[in-house]
Design a protein around this motif. Structure first.
Motif, short mmCIF file in Angstrom:
data_model
loop_
_atom_site.label_atom_id
_atom_site.label_comp_id
_atom_site.label_asym_id
_atom_site.label_seq_id
_atom_site.Cartn_x
_atom_site.Cartn_y
_atom_site.Cartn_z
N TYR A 131 0.83 -1.20 0.00
CA TYR A 131 0.00 0.00 0.00
C TYR A 131 0.87 1.26 0.00
O TYR A 131 0.64 2.20 -0.78
CB TYR A 131 -0.91 -0.03 1.23
N ASP A 132 1.88 1.26 0.86
CA ASP A 132 2.79 2.41 0.93
C ASP A 132 3.52 2.60 -0.40
O ASP A 132 3.69 3.73 -0.88
CB ASP A 132 3.80 2.23 2.05
N ALA A 133 3.99 1.49 -0.99
CA ALA A 133 4.75 1.59 -2.24
C ALA A 133 3.89 2.11 -3.39
O ALA A 133 4.33 2.96 -4.17
CB ALA A 133 5.34 0.22 -2.60
N VAL A 134 2.65 1.63 -3.51
CA VAL A 134 1.79 2.06 -4.61
C VAL A 134 1.35 3.51 -4.41
O VAL A 134 1.36 4.31 -5.36
CB VAL A 134 0.57 1.13 -4.73
N CYS A 135 1.00 3.88 -3.19
CA CYS A 135 0.62 5.27 -2.94
C CYS A 135 1.78 6.21 -3.24
O CYS A 135 1.58 7.29 -3.81
CB CYS A 135 0.15 5.44 -1.50
N ALA A 136 2.98 5.82 -2.87
CA ALA A 136 4.15 6.65 -3.15
C ALA A 136 4.38 6.81 -4.65
O ALA A 136 4.81 7.87 -5.13
CB ALA A 136 5.39 6.05 -2.49
#
Length: 609
Positions: free
Chosen positions: A78-83
């Motif tokens: 989730y963090d990687a895609v949002c970033a």
């Protein structure tokens, strides 16, 4: 306990899962009645699972917060895609998702947010060992499916999705989308009268369509169809002529993306079938933004491919409902909805439970990661046992021996064969000699058969067991004795023509002299009872019934210790003509374990006598 059951027990065919903290569901399982928190099914031998990625409209504020807190695999993706989206948006995507409904209603934020959540949920399923056979997605969900299948890498996927949302959000406001209870062919007949102002945006089921376009034209067409209707809350009339103004700009972005053939079959809702070549082109994604979402056709293809389970990968129970309507009423396929706002973690665990009971392999240690669960000792399986053997005992062999018949000289070699049949019907006392969960013929019975085959006056000089003789039904046994005193004991299932299995090798010789005289008194002076801990033996897997529970006594001197056994009441100590009685001469490991009572050696015999 649940963690120990999930990770320490073999998954059997009949399965049941109850979510922790629900005693009513446990009681329902015990009574054999249904319960909402009870998942119970017979596992498929070859489950075929499809992941379905939800389209726009399912997004909600705060989605993913609970899953990210509970599962590191979800949080990392989730963090990687949002970033990856942050470089294309005017504010961080996670801030938009957590802020409230106002910003998330904008399609330039909603599409990236939905993509990020679904990509993370897909990663969590994969981390838990759930690997789908097919992927499909509704509208923007098909882009998530393409990313999951490796058609797009993350930077390109983020750029393409962000451009799609931004260009659609820049269109003039206006237009509506209305869901109507009508067949697709009925709607298509009337579209010609709309002068190109209305489009069939989606075919969601055999009697469910969505109309999209100018408000007055959509309202007129919906009224003419006459079915129930519901206006959708959308910012624009997606999949309609009102999107035509953004298609060229979107094509320009799509043409700069690097595409790959999918590593998993993706059933496209543009055509209702897998499109491995088209998915890797910019033209497909331009068509995908404008053309009808033919969801019913996609589900029909998956159903024809033998799909046994459909998993909605999304933040609401939306696409699962549509999918169920596309399947036959008596379809045995399982449809697992997306995770709801107030129950993300329980819904995800329920999804894993449903997949597990239907035969899908789940990596439960990952599902329990971050919890305080640890392995505990569990009781053994409470298998029901029922005895079906007839009480009448068949007559013994003509030889009078309870195990072997008369000797039969071989015609082609100097050997003599002694044959017999072992079964719980002929020798019911064998049922009292259980090792683990199997009836094992005791070694003493093998000694008795070798002694019988050696002939009168011979003495056994040794017996070596190769393979335990496990009694799973009527079994033919044969002792082959050679002229040199060598013997082998063989067996195979009765009534079968398969190969024989050798269980033991023995040697016999003529006695060297007179047999030693029996002691004057027995037991010798100073002998004392040496009890056998049958409960301890049973805990180690050695379960001895009454026929093998003799009364051991020990005669001890400074030089040696000598065990002896007294048969249970009512059982003869030496019935003729057998030379060695397996029932009474087989000590339940007492001869091996008795010295440990004196020396503290702590040995535990693993070989049944």
């Amino acid at each position: 306990m649940a963690y120990s059951l999930a990770t320490g027990r073999a998954p059997l065919t009949h399965r049941a899962v109850v979510r922790g903290g629900d005693p009513d569901a446990l009681r329902a399982l015990a009574r054999g009645v249904p319960h909402p928190a009870l998942h119970e099914a017979v596992a498929h031998r070859e489950p075929r699972t499809a992941f379905l990625f939800t389209g726009q409209g399912a997004h909600r504020p705060g989605m993913g917060r609970a899953l990210a807190a509970a599962f590191p695999a979800f949080a990392a993706e989730y963090d990687a895609v949002c970033a990856a989206f942050d470089v294309h948006l005017d504010r961080p995507l996670r801030d938009v998702i957590d802020a409230g409904p106002e910003l998330l209603q904008r399609t330039d934020y909603a599409q990236p947010a939905l993509f990020a959540f679904e990509a993370a949920l897909y990663a969590l399923y994969r981390a838990c060992g759930v690997h789908p056979g097919h992927l499909a997605g509704h509208s923007i969900g098909e882009l998530t499916a393409a990313y999951a299948a490796g058609v797009l890498d993350l930077p390109d996927a983020a750029r393409l999705v962000a451009a799609r949302g931004r260009l659609m959000a820049a269109l003039p406001p206006g237009g509506v989308m209305v869901a109507v209870r009508a067949r697709a062919d009925e709607a298509e007949k009337l579209l010609a009268d709309a002068s190109g102002r209305v489009a069939l945006a989606a075919v969601n089921g055999p009697g469910a369509v969505v109309l999209s376009g100018a408000e007055d034209a959509v309202a007129d067409l919906a009224a003419r169809l006459g079915g129930g209707q519901r206006r959708l809350r959308t910012s624009h009339a997606f999949h309609s002529p009102l999107l035509d103004a953004m298609l060229d700009d979107f094509r320009a972005v799509a043409a700069t993306v690097t595409y790959r053939r999918p590593s998993l079959p993706v059933v496209s809702a543009v055509t209702g079938r897998p499109e491995p070549d088209a998915l890797a082109t910019a033209d497909h994604w331009v068509r995908h933004a404008r053309d009808t979402v033919r969801w019913a056709d996609a589900v029909a293809w998956l159903d024809g491919a033998g799909t046994t389970g459909y998993v909605e990968v999304g933040p609401a129970a939306v696409l699962g409902v549509l999918t169920r309507e596309c399947l036959a009423a008596d379809s045995p396929a399982d449809v697992i909805p997306g995770v709801r706002d107030d129950a993300e973690v329980p819904d995800f665990l329920d999804a894993l439970a449903t997949l597990h009971v239907h035969g899908v392999a789940v990596d439960w240690p990952v599902a329990y990661a971050g919890s305080t669960a640890r392995r505990r000792d569990l009781p053994t399986y409470p298998f029901q046992r029922a005895r079906y053997w007839l009480d009448a005992t068949p007559p013994a062999a003509a030889s009078g021996h309870p195990l072997l018949g008369d000797a039969q000289p071989a015609a082609d070699r100097p050997e003599v064969r002694h044959s017999g049949v072992l079964s719980l019907g002929r020798q019911p006392w064998l049922a009292d000699h259980v090792i683990g969960d199997e009836v094992v013929v005791p070694v003493a019975a093998l000694v008795e058969m070798a002694w019988r085959a050696a002939g009168p006056g011979a003495a056994l000089t040794g017996l070596t067991v190769d393979t335990p003789l496990v009694l799973s039904g009527a079994t033919d046994v044969q002792v082959v004795a050679g002229p040199d005193g060598a013997m082998a004991i063989w067996s195979r299932p009765s009534g079968q023509a398969g190969e024989w299995t050798r269980h033991a090798y023995a040697e016999a010789a003529a006695p060297a002299g007179a047999a030693p005289a029996a002691p004057g008194t027995w037991p010798p002076p100073g002998a004392r009872p040496a009890g056998v801990d049958y409960d301890r033996l049973a805990g180690a897997g050695f379960r001895y019934g009454p026929a093998f529970r003799g009364s051991p006594r020990s005669g001890a001197t400074r030089a040696r210790s000598t065990p002896s056994w007294r048969c249970p009441p009512g059982r003869p100590s030496r019935p003729a003509p057998t030379g060695c009685i397996p029932r009474c001469s087989t000590p339940p490991c007492a001869a091996r374990c008795w010295p440990s009572r004196r020396t503290g050696c702590g040995c535990r015999s693993r070989c049944p006598a």
